[in-house]
Design a protein around this motif. Sequence first.
Motif: not given
Length: 145
Positions: A51, A59, A78, A83
């Motif tokens: 990451i 993910l 994340a 993300i």
Amino acid sequence: MLFGPRPSCIKRLLVIEDDPLTAFDNEHTLKHAGYDVVATVDSGEAAVRFIAAEQIDALVLDLGLAGDMTGRDVARLARDRGIAVLLVTGRCPEDASDIAMACLDKPHSPSALVAALKALETMICKNRAPRKVAGLTTWWRPAAA
């Protein structure tokens, strides 16, 4: 291509799964569907390194991981970095909407995994609710105009 059109805004994935056979199957399925799987790792610690070092769009994350770091820890990190997180787990936790955009039940078929990522793409790229996918729970929040 077996799974339809290529991915749109989610292209680069990190697969985090501690079961080697499941990890292999997920990676194979996702590559075949046109995704760029940056890496497949089995621990939160390894995930954090990727990451930090790679451009990752989403993910595919199991909650039970090898190592000391939990899947929840990875999901929060994340999320804080923008993300998208797809949890893939035996039982979706009650707080999943706080740490992920969607949760796919295990076991799942290869087509369900790809459909789950396409659902994330619909939420992110098209800013609309995705179509229903068996075994998938989503938490769609429209982006501000």
